[in-house]
Motif scaffolding. Structure first.
Motif, PDB file in Angstrom:
ATOM      1  N   GLY A 155       2.475  38.437 -73.439  1.00 15.41           N
ATOM      2  CA  GLY A 155       2.786  39.092 -72.170  1.00 15.41           C
ATOM      3  C   GLY A 155       2.874  38.013 -71.116  1.00 15.41           C
ATOM      4  N   GLY A 156       4.055  37.940 -70.462  1.00 15.33           N
ATOM      5  CA  GLY A 156       4.255  36.830 -69.508  1.00 15.33           C
ATOM      6  C   GLY A 156       4.468  37.294 -68.085  1.00 15.33           C
ATOM      7  N   GLY A 157       3.966  38.499 -67.741  1.00 18.68           N
ATOM      8  CA  GLY A 157       4.235  39.080 -66.418  1.00 18.68           C
ATOM      9  C   GLY A 157       3.293  38.616 -65.318  1.00 18.68           C
ATOM     10  N   ASN A 158       2.987  39.546 -64.406  1.00 17.94           N
ATOM     11  CA  ASN A 158       2.216  39.211 -63.191  1.00 17.94           C
ATOM     12  C   ASN A 158       0.873  38.560 -63.483  1.00 17.94           C
ATOM     13  N   MET A 159       0.106  39.191 -64.397  1.00 22.79           N
ATOM     14  CA  MET A 159      -1.259  38.705 -64.609  1.00 22.79           C
ATOM     15  C   MET A 159      -1.265  37.381 -65.362  1.00 22.79           C
ATOM     16  N   ALA A 160      -0.365  37.262 -66.357  1.00 16.90           N
ATOM     17  CA  ALA A 160      -0.271  35.988 -67.081  1.00 16.90           C
ATOM     18  C   ALA A 160       0.126  34.876 -66.106  1.00 16.90           C
ATOM     19  N   ALA A 173       6.852  37.256 -74.692  1.00 14.36           N
ATOM     20  CA  ALA A 173       7.117  38.523 -73.993  1.00 14.36           C
ATOM     21  C   ALA A 173       8.074  39.342 -74.852  1.00 14.36           C
ATOM     22  N   ARG A 174       8.309  40.596 -74.410  1.00 13.74           N
ATOM     23  CA  ARG A 174       9.162  41.509 -75.188  1.00 13.74           C
ATOM     24  C   ARG A 174      10.632  41.164 -74.989  1.00 13.74           C
ATOM     25  N   THR A 175      10.989  40.738 -73.772  1.00 14.57           N
ATOM     26  CA  THR A 175      12.366  40.382 -73.437  1.00 14.57           C
ATOM     27  C   THR A 175      12.372  38.969 -72.828  1.00 14.57           C
ATOM     28  N   THR A 176      13.558  38.490 -72.496  1.00 11.76           N
ATOM     29  CA  THR A 176      13.641  37.125 -71.941  1.00 11.76           C
ATOM     30  C   THR A 176      13.379  37.093 -70.418  1.00 11.76           C
ATOM     31  N   LYS A 189       8.456  35.563 -79.967  1.00 13.54           N
ATOM     32  CA  LYS A 189       7.617  35.835 -81.141  1.00 13.54           C
ATOM     33  C   LYS A 189       6.131  35.731 -80.785  1.00 13.54           C
ATOM     34  N   ASN A 190       5.450  36.874 -80.719  1.00  9.08           N
ATOM     35  CA  ASN A 190       4.017  36.858 -80.403  1.00  9.08           C
ATOM     36  C   ASN A 190       3.232  36.046 -81.429  1.00  9.08           C
ATOM     37  N   GLY A 191       3.702  36.109 -82.676  1.00  5.09           N
ATOM     38  CA  GLY A 191       2.987  35.402 -83.750  1.00  5.09           C
ATOM     39  C   GLY A 191       2.915  33.905 -83.503  1.00  5.09           C
ATOM     40  N   ALA A 193      -1.995  40.021 -72.305  1.00  2.00           N
ATOM     41  CA  ALA A 193      -1.624  40.272 -70.905  1.00  2.00           C
ATOM     42  C   ALA A 193      -0.435  41.215 -70.783  1.00  2.00           C
ATOM     43  N   MET A 194      -0.478  42.276 -71.626  1.00  3.90           N
ATOM     44  CA  MET A 194       0.557  43.307 -71.493  1.00  3.90           C
ATOM     45  C   MET A 194      -0.108  44.559 -70.895  1.00  3.90           C
ATOM     46  N   LYS A 195       0.678  45.576 -70.552  1.00  2.61           N
ATOM     47  CA  LYS A 195       0.092  46.828 -70.057  1.00  2.61           C
ATOM     48  C   LYS A 195      -0.680  47.483 -71.201  1.00  2.61           C
ATOM     49  N   PRO A 196      -1.737  48.223 -70.893  1.00  2.00           N
ATOM     50  CA  PRO A 196      -2.557  48.804 -71.963  1.00  2.00           C
ATOM     51  C   PRO A 196      -1.753  49.611 -72.986  1.00  2.00           C
ATOM     52  N   HIS A 197      -0.771  50.407 -72.530  1.00  4.26           N
ATOM     53  CA  HIS A 197      -0.036  51.244 -73.491  1.00  4.26           C
ATOM     54  C   HIS A 197       0.910  50.422 -74.372  1.00  4.26           C
ATOM     55  N   SER A 256      -8.818  39.609 -73.302  1.00  6.65           N
ATOM     56  CA  SER A 256      -7.995  40.721 -72.835  1.00  6.65           C
ATOM     57  C   SER A 256      -8.136  40.893 -71.333  1.00  6.65           C
ATOM     58  N   VAL A 257      -7.003  41.092 -70.655  1.00  5.28           N
ATOM     59  CA  VAL A 257      -7.061  41.413 -69.220  1.00  5.28           C
ATOM     60  C   VAL A 257      -6.702  42.883 -69.011  1.00  5.28           C
ATOM     61  N   LEU A 258      -6.569  43.625 -70.101  1.00  5.59           N
ATOM     62  CA  LEU A 258      -6.083  44.999 -70.024  1.00  5.59           C
ATOM     63  C   LEU A 258      -7.106  45.928 -69.375  1.00  5.59           C
ATOM     64  N   ALA A 259      -6.657  46.627 -68.338  1.00  6.48           N
ATOM     65  CA  ALA A 259      -7.538  47.589 -67.687  1.00  6.48           C
ATOM     66  C   ALA A 259      -7.877  48.689 -68.685  1.00  6.48           C
ATOM     67  N   ALA A 260      -9.124  49.110 -68.690  1.00  7.85           N
ATOM     68  CA  ALA A 260      -9.558  50.316 -69.395  1.00  7.85           C
ATOM     69  C   ALA A 260      -9.616  50.216 -70.920  1.00  7.85           C
ATOM     70  N   MET A 271     -11.629  41.399 -66.317  1.00  9.07           N
ATOM     71  CA  MET A 271     -10.875  42.071 -65.261  1.00  9.07           C
ATOM     72  C   MET A 271     -10.614  41.038 -64.178  1.00  9.07           C
ATOM     73  N   PRO A 272      -9.419  40.457 -64.215  1.00  2.76           N
ATOM     74  CA  PRO A 272      -9.084  39.441 -63.213  1.00  2.76           C
ATOM     75  C   PRO A 272      -8.349  40.090 -62.023  1.00  2.76           C
ATOM     76  N   ASN A 273      -7.908  39.288 -61.091  1.00  2.00           N
ATOM     77  CA  ASN A 273      -6.984  39.823 -60.076  1.00  2.00           C
ATOM     78  C   ASN A 273      -5.945  38.762 -59.697  1.00  2.00           C
TER      79      ASN A 273
HETATM   80  N1  LIG Z   1      -1.389  43.256 -61.875  1.00  2.00           N
HETATM   81  C1  LIG Z   1      -2.681  43.296 -61.521  1.00  2.00           C
HETATM   82  O1  LIG Z   1      -3.053  43.187 -60.356  1.00  2.00           O
HETATM   83  C2  LIG Z   1      -3.752  43.430 -62.586  1.00  2.00           C
HETATM   84  C3  LIG Z   1      -5.103  43.249 -62.239  1.00  2.00           C
HETATM   85  C4  LIG Z   1      -6.050  43.314 -63.257  1.00  2.00           C
HETATM   86  C5  LIG Z   1      -5.664  43.584 -64.565  1.00  2.00           C
HETATM   87  N2  LIG Z   1      -4.356  43.791 -64.844  1.00  2.00           N
HETATM   88  C6  LIG Z   1      -3.963  44.064 -66.234  1.00  2.00           C
HETATM   89  O2  LIG Z   1      -3.056  43.070 -66.618  1.00  2.00           O
HETATM   90  C7  LIG Z   1      -2.209  43.587 -67.643  1.00  2.00           C
HETATM   91  C8  LIG Z   1      -0.799  43.111 -67.400  1.00  2.00           C
HETATM   92  O3  LIG Z   1      -0.368  43.621 -66.147  1.00  2.00           O
HETATM   93  P1  LIG Z   1       0.862  42.941 -65.409  1.00  2.00           P
HETATM   94  O4  LIG Z   1       0.839  43.457 -64.016  1.00  2.00           O
HETATM   95  O5  LIG Z   1       0.850  41.473 -65.648  1.00  2.00           O
HETATM   96  O6  LIG Z   1       2.087  43.596 -66.230  1.00  2.00           O
HETATM   97  P2  LIG Z   1       3.606  43.097 -66.268  1.00  2.00           P
HETATM   98  O7  LIG Z   1       3.910  42.230 -65.094  1.00  2.00           O
HETATM   99  O8  LIG Z   1       4.417  44.323 -66.483  1.00  2.00           O
HETATM  100  O9  LIG Z   1       3.681  42.184 -67.573  1.00  2.00           O
HETATM  101  C9  LIG Z   1       3.546  42.714 -68.857  1.00  2.00           C
HETATM  102  C10 LIG Z   1       4.101  41.715 -69.834  1.00  2.00           C
HETATM  103  O10 LIG Z   1       3.872  42.206 -71.151  1.00  2.00           O
HETATM  104  C11 LIG Z   1       5.043  41.927 -71.906  1.00  2.00           C
HETATM  105  N3  LIG Z   1       5.129  42.777 -73.086  1.00  2.00           N
HETATM  106  C12 LIG Z   1       5.371  44.093 -73.182  1.00  2.00           C
HETATM  107  N4  LIG Z   1       5.422  44.483 -74.471  1.00  2.00           N
HETATM  108  C13 LIG Z   1       5.226  43.372 -75.210  1.00  2.00           C
HETATM  109  C14 LIG Z   1       5.202  43.107 -76.595  1.00  2.00           C
HETATM  110  N5  LIG Z   1       5.385  44.063 -77.496  1.00  2.00           N
HETATM  111  N6  LIG Z   1       4.973  41.842 -76.973  1.00  2.00           N
HETATM  112  C15 LIG Z   1       4.805  40.845 -76.087  1.00  2.00           C
HETATM  113  N7  LIG Z   1       4.823  41.031 -74.769  1.00  2.00           N
HETATM  114  C16 LIG Z   1       5.035  42.284 -74.329  1.00  2.00           C
HETATM  115  C17 LIG Z   1       6.166  42.178 -70.930  1.00  2.00           C
HETATM  116  O11 LIG Z   1       7.369  41.609 -71.432  1.00  2.00           O
HETATM  117  P3  LIG Z   1       8.746  41.691 -70.584  1.00  2.00           P
HETATM  118  O12 LIG Z   1       8.564  40.669 -69.490  1.00  2.00           O
HETATM  119  O13 LIG Z   1       9.759  41.284 -71.549  1.00  2.00           O
HETATM  120  O14 LIG Z   1       8.850  43.082 -70.091  1.00  2.00           O
HETATM  121  C18 LIG Z   1       5.613  41.486 -69.692  1.00  2.00           C
HETATM  122  O15 LIG Z   1       5.893  40.111 -69.718  1.00  2.00           O
HETATM  123  C19 LIG Z   1      -2.348  45.101 -67.612  1.00  2.00           C
HETATM  124  O16 LIG Z   1      -2.972  45.518 -68.803  1.00  2.00           O
HETATM  125  C20 LIG Z   1      -3.227  45.391 -66.424  1.00  2.00           C
HETATM  126  O17 LIG Z   1      -4.142  46.411 -66.717  1.00  2.00           O
HETATM  127  C21 LIG Z   1      -3.382  43.691 -63.898  1.00  2.00           C
END
Ligand SMILES: NC(=O)c1ccc[n+]([C@@H]2O[C@H](COP(=O)([O-])OP(=O)(O)OC[C@H]3O[C@@H](n4cnc5c(N)ncnc54)[C@H](OP(=O)(O)O)[C@@H]3O)[C@@H](O)[C@H]2O)c1
Length: 281
Positions: A15-20, A42-45, A61-63, A75-79, A103-107, A130-132
């Motif tokens: 997972g390479g989004g906001n939290m990563a 990540a899932r997409t580029t 490739k997560n592997g 660092a992906m969404k919980p679901h 894990s940084v996943l909420a809940a 639980m980071p921020n």
């Molecule tokens: N944002 C916050 O302030 C905050 C604070 C505390 C905790 N958290 C926790 O942090 C986690 C991530 O949140 P976020 O805000 O960083 O989410 P986000 O920006 O949506 O990033 C999620 C990342 O997960 C990747 N992903 C999705 N499915 C995947 C898969 N099958 N394999 C590999 N990567 C996959 C996504 O790939 P794509 O880029 O290709 O879509 C995206 O890069 C959540 O669980 C949340 O509970 C967030």
């Protein structure tokens, strides 16, 4: 464990989004992690260009992340966790024996993580944190708890994350409650900054100056609480002269039930977090 210890540590993010970005890019920018030793999938580029530009290894490739790294942040969404672990299993070259997952996943509880991670690693050592997002600028908060992690794992993660903010080991029972303050808190603070700036704009201050000063008010007040050790109520009293401007402003805030709103916000976020936890098995 000094700064140099981490420059040779191989750290991955699934997972390479906001939290990563907040954690990984924050640590790379501070010179703690060597981007050449960082893998991100990540899932997409969509986010991979960002990581490539930082000098990290970006992959679909997560592997590859698990194969190469000693510490792996989830660092992906919980679901998205189940799907991400399935993709990891499919792309790993060998089943891992000992790895540290953070894990940084909420809940998502330690117990649930342990059950799910068994499909890709024989003996998962797990840290749930639980980071921020202010970690991106070195001013974050992380609370964490662990399962099957060694004292060295805990010290390592506490030391690593302390480079980008305040870090504390807490019982798991407190993680959801704290997340309603520190995880969601930056959003509350942005709203307060925006509203204070709106007030100044209403009174004729140019918008950029109003926003800059409103943000600095929160930084300054926060530092006053942390560095003087004085109670916020005492600090408030000290700036409220009898019959003066500040107590008049404070009264206006109290009429708007600002305290109840803040308390309600934390409570609502924690309840939502508990609700989410009950739906994740
Ligand atoms: N944002 C916050 O302030 C905050 C604070 C505390 C905790 N958290 C926790 O942090 C986690 C991530 O949140 P976020 O805000 O960083 O989410 P986000 O920006 O949506 O990033 C999620 C990342 O997960 C990747 N992903 C999705 N499915 C995947 C898969 N099958 N394999 C590999 N990567 C996959 C996504 O790939 P794509 O880029 O290709 O879509 C995206 O890069 C959540 O669980 C949340 O509970 C967030």
């Amino acid at each position: 464990m000094d700064k140099n210890y981490f420059s040779s540590t191989k750290v991955g993010f699934i997972g390479g989004g906001n939290m990563a970005s907040a954690i990984g890019a924050g640590l790379i920018h501070k010179g703690i992690l060597n981007p050449n030793n960082v893998w991100v999938s990540a899932r997409t580029t969509k986010t991979l260009g960002f990581w490539n530009d930082l000098g990290a290894h970006a992959t679909l490739k997560n592997g590859e992340v698990v194969d190469n790294c000693e510490i792996i942040f989830l660092a992906m969404k919980p679901h998205m966790l189940d799907d991400a672990l399935e993709c990891t299993k499919e792309t790993m070259t060998v089943k891992a024996v000992h790895k540290l997952f953070v894990s940084v996943l909420a809940a998502v509880t330690l117990e649930s993580l342990a059950n799910k991670l068994k499909s890709i690693v024989t003996h998962p050592r797990i840290i749930r944190c639980m980071p921020n997002t202010p970690m991106m600028v070195g001013e974050g908060i992380t609370v964490f708890c662990s399962m099957n992690a060694t004292n060295q794992d805990e010290t390592m993660i506490e030391t690593l994350l302390s480079y980008v903010g305040v870090t504390e080991n807490v019982p798991e029972s407190l993680i959801n409650a704290i997340s309603g303050l520190s995880g969601s808190g930056p959003a509350y603070a942005y709203l307060v900054i925006e509203a204070l700036a709106d007030g100044a704009v209403k009174m004729g201050v140019p918008r950029p100056m109003a926003t800059k000063f409103a943000a600095q008010v929160l930084v300054g007040a926060g530092k006053m609480v942390l560095e003087t050790g004085r109670h916020p109520g005492q600090l408030k009293d000290e700036v409220c002269s009898p019959g003066g401007t500040t107590i008049t402003g404070v009264h206006a805030m109290e009429c708007g039930q600002v305290r109840a709103s803040m308390i309600n916000a934390v409570e609502a976020a924690v309840k939502r977090s508990n609700e989410m936890a009950s739906t994740i098995k």
